[in-house]
Structure formats: structure tokens, C-alpha cells
Scaffold this active site. Structure first.
Site, mmCIF file in Angstrom:
data_model
loop_
_atom_site.group_PDB
_atom_site.id
_atom_site.type_symbol
_atom_site.label_atom_id
_atom_site.label_comp_id
_atom_site.label_asym_id
_atom_site.label_seq_id
_atom_site.Cartn_x
_atom_site.Cartn_y
_atom_site.Cartn_z
ATOM 1 N N LYS A 146 130.768 38.215 51.675
ATOM 2 C CA LYS A 146 131.747 39.070 52.365
ATOM 3 C C LYS A 146 131.143 39.585 53.667
ATOM 4 O O LYS A 146 129.916 39.505 53.866
ATOM 5 C CB LYS A 146 132.160 40.226 51.456
ATOM 6 C CG LYS A 146 131.033 41.177 51.061
ATOM 7 C CD LYS A 146 131.460 42.061 49.896
ATOM 8 C CE LYS A 146 130.350 43.016 49.494
ATOM 9 N NZ LYS A 146 130.630 43.672 48.192
ATOM 10 N N ARG A 199 135.957 53.621 41.233
ATOM 11 C CA ARG A 199 136.613 53.077 42.424
ATOM 12 C C ARG A 199 137.729 52.182 41.920
ATOM 13 O O ARG A 199 138.521 52.640 41.094
ATOM 14 C CB ARG A 199 135.530 52.323 43.215
ATOM 15 C CG ARG A 199 135.782 52.097 44.658
ATOM 16 C CD ARG A 199 134.570 51.491 45.348
ATOM 17 N NE ARG A 199 134.178 50.202 44.791
ATOM 18 C CZ ARG A 199 133.172 49.453 45.242
ATOM 19 N NH1 ARG A 199 132.457 49.863 46.255
ATOM 20 N NH2 ARG A 199 132.878 48.298 44.684
ATOM 21 N N TYR A 252 118.794 58.888 78.555
ATOM 22 C CA TYR A 252 119.803 59.954 78.473
ATOM 23 C C TYR A 252 119.225 61.188 77.792
ATOM 24 O O TYR A 252 118.529 61.085 76.783
ATOM 25 C CB TYR A 252 121.003 59.485 77.643
ATOM 26 C CG TYR A 252 121.906 58.518 78.359
ATOM 27 C CD1 TYR A 252 122.576 58.881 79.523
ATOM 28 C CD2 TYR A 252 122.102 57.249 77.839
ATOM 29 C CE1 TYR A 252 123.418 57.981 80.164
ATOM 30 C CE2 TYR A 252 122.952 56.341 78.466
ATOM 31 C CZ TYR A 252 123.606 56.708 79.628
ATOM 32 O OH TYR A 252 124.439 55.823 80.254
ATOM 33 N N MET A 312 124.002 52.359 75.084
ATOM 34 C CA MET A 312 124.980 51.413 74.544
ATOM 35 C C MET A 312 124.477 49.973 74.590
ATOM 36 O O MET A 312 124.676 49.206 73.663
ATOM 37 C CB MET A 312 126.320 51.540 75.289
ATOM 38 C CG MET A 312 127.436 50.769 74.604
ATOM 39 S SD MET A 312 128.982 50.794 75.505
ATOM 40 C CE MET A 312 129.510 52.479 75.287
HETATM 41 C C1 LIG Z 1 129.557 43.454 47.319
HETATM 42 C C2 LIG Z 1 129.699 43.286 45.867
HETATM 43 C C3 LIG Z 1 128.659 42.720 45.105
HETATM 44 C C4 LIG Z 1 127.311 42.372 45.704
HETATM 45 O O1 LIG Z 1 126.503 43.527 45.714
HETATM 46 P P1 LIG Z 1 124.976 43.472 46.178
HETATM 47 O O2 LIG Z 1 124.458 44.827 45.860
HETATM 48 O O3 LIG Z 1 124.988 43.182 47.633
HETATM 49 O O4 LIG Z 1 124.336 42.391 45.396
HETATM 50 C C5 LIG Z 1 128.889 42.503 43.766
HETATM 51 N N1 LIG Z 1 130.047 42.848 43.190
HETATM 52 C C6 LIG Z 1 131.063 43.415 43.882
HETATM 53 C C7 LIG Z 1 132.310 43.793 43.174
HETATM 54 C C8 LIG Z 1 130.903 43.658 45.230
HETATM 55 O O5 LIG Z 1 131.915 44.225 45.915
#
Ligand SMILES: *Cc1c(COP(=O)(O)O)cnc(C)c1O
Length: 367
Positions: free
Chosen positions: A35, A133, A257, A305
Site C-alpha cells: 500500500k 478501528r 530561516y 522547503m
Molecule cells: C498496513 C497493514 C499491515 C502491514 O503492517 P506492517 O506493520 O507494515 O507490517 C498488515 N495488516 C493490515 C490490516 C494493514 O493495514
């Protein structure tokens, strides 16, 4: 071309897959979680490297991310880990992406789309055992669900899953509690009939630390990218740039800055073309180091930036055009994703995902 780039080490990622798989129980498959553009490393190249190294599933957050993998010709099973909305469910069905479901309305919507396209849709049911969640709490897991899953010609029930809230914490107690909740749900389901082919719970930390959470699939993200402290895992990328400008300044010269740094003595100031617009966080002002020719030098003054400034002794053997490691290791110096995260009071995930789209990605070996 701008020299600020992330060199993604696909060989390291492949090696990390092998190391993680060596730790898995016999018969446990591995999902490579790609992801958010593969945690900043490039979803498609990482997916292909991980599959070649032995992962058999891919995980994404959004249907659109799954479509990107399919469009690259990837046919491996892909699970969308979060909630999907109407249009995304349509995309998922069309592209054969597995969906995570935890409310009956969404399940019915999945069925409607599957039926309309005459394409069966695969779903994984998510139980909230303590993350608070997404996912239904164990008491909501009832016969209505089992009936809906079993009686539909268009739904394929492929998985039952949960997610840990603190499998990376020193104390195992809450993970143990979540696991026992999940085991209860599994047992109840088994008593009521049939289990789906996949049971899964473990993220990276659980996969590495708690074999009892492996079941037959683990969902590994951050460990693939070496974003976890571990003796064998290697970094997924090196973030680098170059010195674009170098000058000698007198003692007492203000830098950047807000004039937050004043040179304590006569020194050299190097300007590097990276800034918070690239994900080089402002929190690292006067805190992080960079590596030039195997030596560590401090970031002095505020991160702006598009640029940072680095302080070096007058005698430091550096020149315009020298390579600068922003995140990497060389000689005795290391500035890892974990080091940078700590300096910004955050986690390696946020640092890696934060490397901006303006930072050119280069894959090694080339992709
Ligand atoms: C992102 C995610 C993972 C992976 O988690 P890591 O800690 O990066 O290994 C696993 N399960 C779900 C549901 C996730 O959203």
C-alpha cells in the site's frame, strides 16, 4: 536532472522476503503489503520482487492501488485491507481483487456488483479483537453473516482476519489477549460449520515475534522495507542528493530561516537540494546528520522547503557534486529510517511514506 533521489534496493527487499519467510511456520504464506506506493518504494517493482522471492499475496489499502498492480500484469491474489466504497467495489470485482468486509451492507453491495458482472467476488471478514478501528467486534459475528457468506452464489469467502494494535510493544500481553479473542471466533466458526481457506492476523512485528499468530498467512509491510530494527533485515532504499553549493563562512554567521544556528567558528556550509516539500522534515532542523564521503555531518539551521544546509569543518575534504546520503549507511555512519523517525518523534513508516513524489525513484537492479 535533480540529484535528489531514492535508490530502491530491490535485492535487499527480496532478501528481506526470504529472511521473513525463514521465520514462518510451515505452510504459512506471506502477503507483501505494498500500500501507499510500496511504503514509498514503488508498488509494482516491490510487488514483483516480493512475489519472485516467495511472497504469494499482495496487500493494498485501496482498490485503485490494486488496479495499478493488475494493470502491470500481476495476477497474484491481492487483498484490499481497508473499507471500500461503491465505485471501488465495482473496480475490485472487475479486477479480481479480494475485499475486506465487516458490515453486512457492504457485503450485500459486494454481492450486487458480483452478480451484475457475473464475476464471483472474494471477501475476507475482519474481526476487531482490540484495535478499535475497522472490523466487527466478536459479538457481532453471528449466524446472519455465516448465512450471507454461504448462501450466495456470487460471494467466495476466502479469509477471516484480525489486526494487532501493539505487536511491536515490549509487552506481549495485549497481543496475547487479541489472539485469544481471535481464536474464540475461529472456534465458534468451526463449530458452526466451515472455516474459510485463509486465517490471518500477523503484521510484520507479529510475524517476526509471535509464531502463534502466523496461521496460514501473514501480512508483512514495514519489515519488507527494513523499517524495523532487526539483525538481518536490510534497508529498502537509500535517499541521496548532492552538494550543490559550498562556501566558507566566518564565526558567528547565522544560517537559515529564523537564524536558529550561528556558526561557532569559521566553517564550510554545504547546501543540499532537498527540503520538507520532499519529505525531509522540518523536525530534522539542527538535529539530523547526513553522510558525505563516509563521514557524518550535521544539518545546521532550519530545513526549508527545497533546501537544507550542512555544517562542515574548513578542512573537510568535500566538493560541489559530492554525493550526500540523507538516509543510508556508509563507513561508520548510519542514518536509518528508524534514526530519522526518532529525531522527528515519529515512526519509520511515516518517514518512508513521506518521501515525496518529487524525489525521483531509481530501482536497483533497474526496473
Ligand atoms: C498496513 C497493514 C499491515 C502491514 O503492517 P506492517 O506493520 O507494515 O507490517 C498488515 N495488516 C493490515 C490490516 C494493514 O493495514
Amino acid at each position: 536532472m535533480r540529484p535528489t533521489k531514492a535508490i530502491v534496493h530491490l535485492d535487499n527487499i527480496a532478501e528481506n522476503v526470504r529472511i521473513i519467510r525463514q521465520n514462518l511456520s510451515v505452510g504459512t504464506e506471506m502477503m507483501a503489503v505494498v500500500k501507499a506506493n510500496g511504503y514509498g518504494h514503488g508498488a509494482v517493482p516491490v510487488a514483483q520482487a516480493a512475489l519472485k522471492a516467495g511472497a504469494s499475496w499482495l496487500g493494498v489499502a485501496l482498490a485503485e492501488e490494486g488496479v495499478q498492480l493488475r494493470q502491470a500484469g500481476i495476477t497474484a491474489p491481492v487483498l484490499i485491507l481497508g473499507q471500500s466504497w461503491d465505485g471501488q467495489i465495482a473496480l475490485a470485482v472487475e479486477h479480481g481483487l479480494d475485499l475486506t468486509v465487516f458490515d453486512l451492507d457492504t457485503l450485500r453491495l459486494v454481492e450486487t456488483h458480483a452478480k451484475a458482472r457475473e464475476m464471483p467476488a472474494s471477501v475476507h471478514v475482519k474481526i476487531d479483537t482490540g484495535m478499535g478501528r475497522v472490523g466487527m467486534v466478536p459479538s457481532q459475528w453471528n449466524k446472519d453473516w455465516l448465512d450471507a457468506l454461504h448462501n450466495s452464489q456470487w460471494l467466495r469467502w476466502r479469509g477471516l482476519m484480525t489486526h494487532f494494535a501493539e505487536s511491536d510493544a515490549p509487552d506481549a500481553e495485549f497481543t496475547r489477549y487479541q489472539l485469544s479473542q481471535f481464536l474464540d471466533v475461529i472456534e465458534r466458526t468451526r463449530m458452526a460449520g466451515e472455516l474459510p481457506p485463509y486465517l490471518h492476523a500477523a503484521n510484520s512485528a507479529a510475524a517476526l515475534r509471535y509464531p502463534g499468530t502466523h496461521f496460514n498467512l501473514v501480512r508483512v509491510g514495514i519489515a519488507l522495507y527494513g523499517g524495523i530494527v532487526h539483525p538481518q533485515l536490510k534497508p529498502g532504499l537509500t535517499w541521496q542528493s548532492q552538494i550543490v553549493y559550498l562556501k566558507k563562512v566566518a564565526a558567528g554567521t547565522p544560517i537559515g530561516y529564523g537564524r536558529t544556528y550561528r556558526t561557532p567558528k569559521s566553517m564550510q556550509i554545504a547546501t543540499i537540494p532537498v527540503g520538507y516539500a520532499d519529505g525531509y522534515r522540518r523536525d530534522w532542523s539542527n538535529r539530523a546528520s547526513v553522510i558525505i564521503n563516509r563521514q557524518c555531518y550535521p544539518v545546521v539551521g532550519r530545513v526549508s522547503m527545497d533546501q537544507i544546509t550542512v555544517g562542515l569543518p574548513l578542512t573537510a575534504p568535500v566538493r560541489v557534486g559530492d554525493r550526500v546520503l540523507l538516509m543510508g549507511e556508509q563507513g561508520a555512519c548510519a542514518m536509518t529510517a528508524m534514526d530519522l523517525a526518532e529525531l522527528a518523534h515519529t515512526i519509520s513508516y511515516e518517514v518512508l511514506v513521506g518521501i515525496g513524489s518529487r524525489v525521483l525513484r531509481q530501482w536497483d537492479p533497474p526496473f
